[in-house]
Write an enzyme that holds these catalytic residues in place. Structure first.
Site, PDB file in Angstrom:
ATOM      1  N   HIS A  90     -45.666  -9.602   5.902  1.00 10.94           N
ATOM      2  CA  HIS A  90     -46.130  -8.219   6.093  1.00 10.94           C
ATOM      3  C   HIS A  90     -45.218  -7.182   5.414  1.00 10.94           C
ATOM      4  CE1 HIS A  90     -43.578  -8.032   9.690  1.00 10.94           C
ATOM      5  NE2 HIS A  90     -44.373  -8.778  10.404  1.00 10.94           N
ATOM      6  N   HIS A  95     -44.617 -15.577  22.270  1.00 10.82           N
ATOM      7  CA  HIS A  95     -44.939 -14.381  21.493  1.00 10.82           C
ATOM      8  C   HIS A  95     -46.308 -14.563  20.839  1.00 10.82           C
ATOM      9  CE1 HIS A  95     -44.590 -11.024  18.864  1.00 10.82           C
ATOM     10  NE2 HIS A  95     -43.961 -11.605  17.859  1.00 10.82           N
ATOM     11  N   GLU A  97     -47.698 -12.893  18.231  1.00 11.16           N
ATOM     12  CA  GLU A  97     -47.900 -12.678  16.793  1.00 11.16           C
ATOM     13  C   GLU A  97     -48.308 -13.999  16.135  1.00 11.16           C
ATOM     14  OE1 GLU A  97     -44.771 -10.526  14.744  1.00 11.16           O
ATOM     15  OE2 GLU A  97     -46.172  -9.933  13.166  1.00 11.16           O
ATOM     16  N   ASP A 121     -47.895 -15.702  13.533  1.00 11.85           N
ATOM     17  CA  ASP A 121     -47.051 -16.730  12.906  1.00 11.85           C
ATOM     18  C   ASP A 121     -46.604 -17.762  13.945  1.00 11.85           C
ATOM     19  OD1 ASP A 121     -45.627 -14.481  13.887  1.00 11.85           O
ATOM     20  OD2 ASP A 121     -43.844 -14.979  12.731  1.00 11.85           O
ATOM     21  N   HIS A 141     -39.734  -8.326  19.634  1.00 15.35           N
ATOM     22  CA  HIS A 141     -40.041  -7.031  19.080  1.00 15.35           C
ATOM     23  C   HIS A 141     -41.471  -6.560  19.356  1.00 15.35           C
ATOM     24  CE1 HIS A 141     -42.282  -8.339  15.262  1.00 15.35           C
ATOM     25  NE2 HIS A 141     -42.140  -9.393  16.007  1.00 15.35           N
ATOM     26  N   ASP A 146     -38.528 -14.753  18.192  1.00 10.85           N
ATOM     27  CA  ASP A 146     -38.100 -14.027  16.981  1.00 10.85           C
ATOM     28  C   ASP A 146     -36.624 -13.616  16.998  1.00 10.85           C
ATOM     29  OD1 ASP A 146     -40.377 -14.023  15.376  1.00 10.85           O
ATOM     30  OD2 ASP A 146     -41.230 -12.281  16.374  1.00 10.85           O
ATOM     31  N   TYR A 202     -33.297  -9.768   8.545  1.00  9.91           N
ATOM     32  CA  TYR A 202     -34.327  -9.924   9.583  1.00  9.91           C
ATOM     33  C   TYR A 202     -34.190  -8.811  10.624  1.00  9.91           C
ATOM     34  CZ  TYR A 202     -37.380 -12.446  12.782  1.00  9.91           C
ATOM     35  OH  TYR A 202     -38.412 -12.800  13.604  1.00  9.91           O
ATOM     36  N   HIS A 241     -37.703 -18.726  13.815  1.00  9.82           N
ATOM     37  CA  HIS A 241     -37.610 -18.728  12.352  1.00  9.82           C
ATOM     38  C   HIS A 241     -36.204 -19.170  11.948  1.00  9.82           C
ATOM     39  CE1 HIS A 241     -41.358 -16.499  11.838  1.00  9.82           C
ATOM     40  NE2 HIS A 241     -40.930 -15.613  12.711  1.00  9.82           N
TER      41      HIS A 241
HETATM   42 FE1  FEO Z   1     -43.088 -11.360  15.700  1.00  7.40          FE
HETATM   43 FE2  FEO Z   1     -42.198 -14.264  14.042  1.00  7.40          FE
HETATM   44  O1  FEO Z   1     -43.361 -13.000  14.802  1.00  7.40           O
END
Ligand code: FEO
Length: 393
Positions: A24, A78, A80, A82, A144, A163, A191, A222
Site C-alpha cells: 500500500h 489482526h 488486515e 495480509d 496499528h 504487526d 516499518y 512480518h
Molecule cells: Fe496491518 Fe501486516 O497488516
C-alpha cells in the site's frame, strides 16, 4: 515448503513474498513474509494466516505437519488482509475451527468476509487453555488498527504481536540471530516510520502492558523472529514512540530548473559547517517510504519546493500528504524554495509543518528565479544556524 520449528511443538507455517515491492504505497525492496504459526498440542491452533495468494504455500506447510481438519482454534490477531486473507480458505480445510479474535476483530472479519463463522471474542487478559499451553490475549488497539491484539504463551515465554516489531524482509532465515542487526534495525525502523508512527501513545501503552510479561521470543507477523535482539528492538520502540530523534538534519526537496536544488545544497553546506550530520534526499530519486525512515531519525526536517501552478511540485505535495498522515512530532522545521511569480510553495510547506506542531525557528527562504552567490551564502548561514540549534538539543 518446509515449516520451521520455532520451539518444541510450535511451527512457523507462513508464506514468503519474495517479489512484493509495493505494500500500500510502501516500497518493500526486500519483499516480505506473512508469518502464521501452528501450535501442535492437545489442541491444534493456527495463529493468523497469510495473504490470499500464498494460501497454498501455507497449507502445504501445515499439511506436512498435521491434517488441517484437526485445527480447533484459529486466532486472528489482526483483520488486515495480509493476515486474514487466507482465513476463508483455511476454514474450509478446518471446518471445526473456532475463530478467536478481539471485539473489533469480529466486526472487521464479518465486514470483510460476510461469513457466519463461529467466533470466540476475547478481551485483554483472557486466557484459553490448549493443553499444556495457555493462550493469553492482550488488546492493542491502534497498533496499528482498532482490532489489533497480541497473543502470549506464558509456558513458552513466547509473544506473537502480529504487526508490532515487524519488518518487511523476505528471507530463508527465520530468526534474528541468523541475520544482520543493521539490516533488521533499518527495516524495523522503516516499518515503524511508515506503519506505526502515528500511534506513539498507543505503542507506549502496549509496551507498558508487555513489560509485565516474561518474554524470551517475539514472533511478529512480518519478517524475522526476535530472540537475540528483542531488548534492543524494544528500546528502539520506546525511543520512536516518544518521538525521540538524533541530533541530525534531513533535507528533502524536488527542483524544476535547479534553483531549489542549489538552495538545498547550500543548506547542506551550512550543516556541514556546523558539524551536524545531514542527509539530503531528492524526491525524484528517493521513495517517500525510505525518506520517512530518515524523518524518524532526524531532529530537523527541511523541505524545499519550487512554486508550480500556485503550489508545490506534485512530488513534494505527495510527500507532504504522506508526512502529515504519519504525524511525526517534536521536529524543527524549515521550508525553502524558488519561484518565478506567486511563490506559494514555501507557505504551503510551512502550513503542514505548523499543523504537525513543529517548531519553525526561522522564516522560510523563497528566492525568485535563480539564487545569486550572496543569497546562497545567506542560505548557507541559515543552515549553519539551524545546525547550531540542533546541537543545543
Ligand atoms: Fe496491518 Fe501486516 O497488516
Amino acid at each position: 515448503m518446509e515449516p520451521v520449528a520455532i520451539t518444541s511443538g510450535i511451527y512457523w507455517v507462513g508464506g514468503i513474498d519474495w517479489d512484493l515491492r509495493n505494500f500500500h504505497g510502501y516500497l518493500t525492496q526486500r519483499g516480505t513474509t506473512y508469518n502464521a504459526y501452528l501450535i501442535i498440542g492437545e489442541k491444534v491452533v493456527l495463529i493468523d494466516t497469510v495473504k490470499h495468494y500464498l494460501f497454498d504455500e501455507m497449507l502445504a506447510r501445515i499439511r506436512s505437519l498435521i491434517d488441517p481438519s484437526k485445527i480447533e482454534y484459529l486466532v486472528s490477531n489482526h483483520v488486515e488482509m495480509d493476515h486474514s486473507g487466507s482465513l476463508p480458505k483455511m476454514l474450509e480445510h478446518a471446518p471445526n475451527a473456532t475463530v478467536i479474535t478481539s471485539p473489533q476483530g469480529e466486526k472487521g472479519l464479518r465486514r470483510h468476509y460476510k461469513q457466519d463463522w463461529e467466533m470466540h471474542v476475547v478481551k485483554s487478559g483472557d486466557t484459553i487453555s490448549v493443553g499444556k499451553r495457555t493462550l493469553q490475549f492482550f488488546l492493542t488497539p491502534m497498533v496499528h488498527w482498532p482490532d489489533s491484539m497480541v497473543t502470549y504463551i506464558p509456558e513458552e515465554k513466547l509473544l506473537l504481536p502480529n504487526d508490532a516489531f515487524g519488518q518487511h524482509i523476505a528471507t530463508f532465515e527465520r530468526f534474528d540471530d541468523e541475520a544482520c542487526w543493521d539490516i533488521l534495525h533499518e527495516e524495523a525502523a522503516k516499518y515503524y516510520a511508515n506503519i506505526v508512527l502515528p500511534y506513539g501513545e498507543q505503542v507506549k501503552k502496549a509496551l507498558d502492558a508487555l513489560a509485565t510479561l516474561d518474554i524470551a521470543m517475539v514472533a511478529p507477523s512480518h519478517g524475522l523472529i526476535w530472540r537475540r535482539y528483542f531488548p534492543k528492538i524494544v528500546e528502539a520502540y520506546q525511543r520512536w514512540s516518544a518521538h525521540e530523534t538524533e541530533n541530525r538534519a534531513l533535507i528533502v526537496y524536488d527542483t524544476m530548473w535547479g534553483s531549489t536544488e542549489r538552495l538545498a545544497y547550500s543548506l547542506l553546506e551550512g550543516f556541514e559547517k556546523a558539524g551536524v550530520p545531514v542527509t539530503i534526499r531528492n524526491l525524484k530519486t528517493m521513495h517517500i517510504s525510505d525518506i520517512m525512515t530518515d524523518v524518524l531519525h532526524s531532529k530537523a526536517v527541511l523541505i524545499g519546493s519550487p512554486t508550480l501552478n500556485n503550489g508545490v511540485l506534485p512530488t513534494v505535495g505527495g510527500f507532504l500528504t504522506y508526512l502529515a498522515g504519519l504525524r511525526p512530532r517534536n521536529r524543527i522545521g524549515f521550508a525553502f524554495g524558488s519561484y518565478g511569480w506567486g511563490g506559494q510553495a514555501v507557505k504551503e510547506i510551512e502550513t503542514v509543518m505548523k499543523n504537525l506542531g513543529w517548531r519553525l525557528p526561522y522564516e522560510g527562504i523563497n528566492v525568485q528565479y535563480i539564487p545569486d552567490e550572496e543569497q546562497l551564502l545567506a542560505v548557507k548561514e541559515t543552515g549553519k544556524k539551524l545546525g547550531e540549534l540542533i546541537k543545543k538539543g
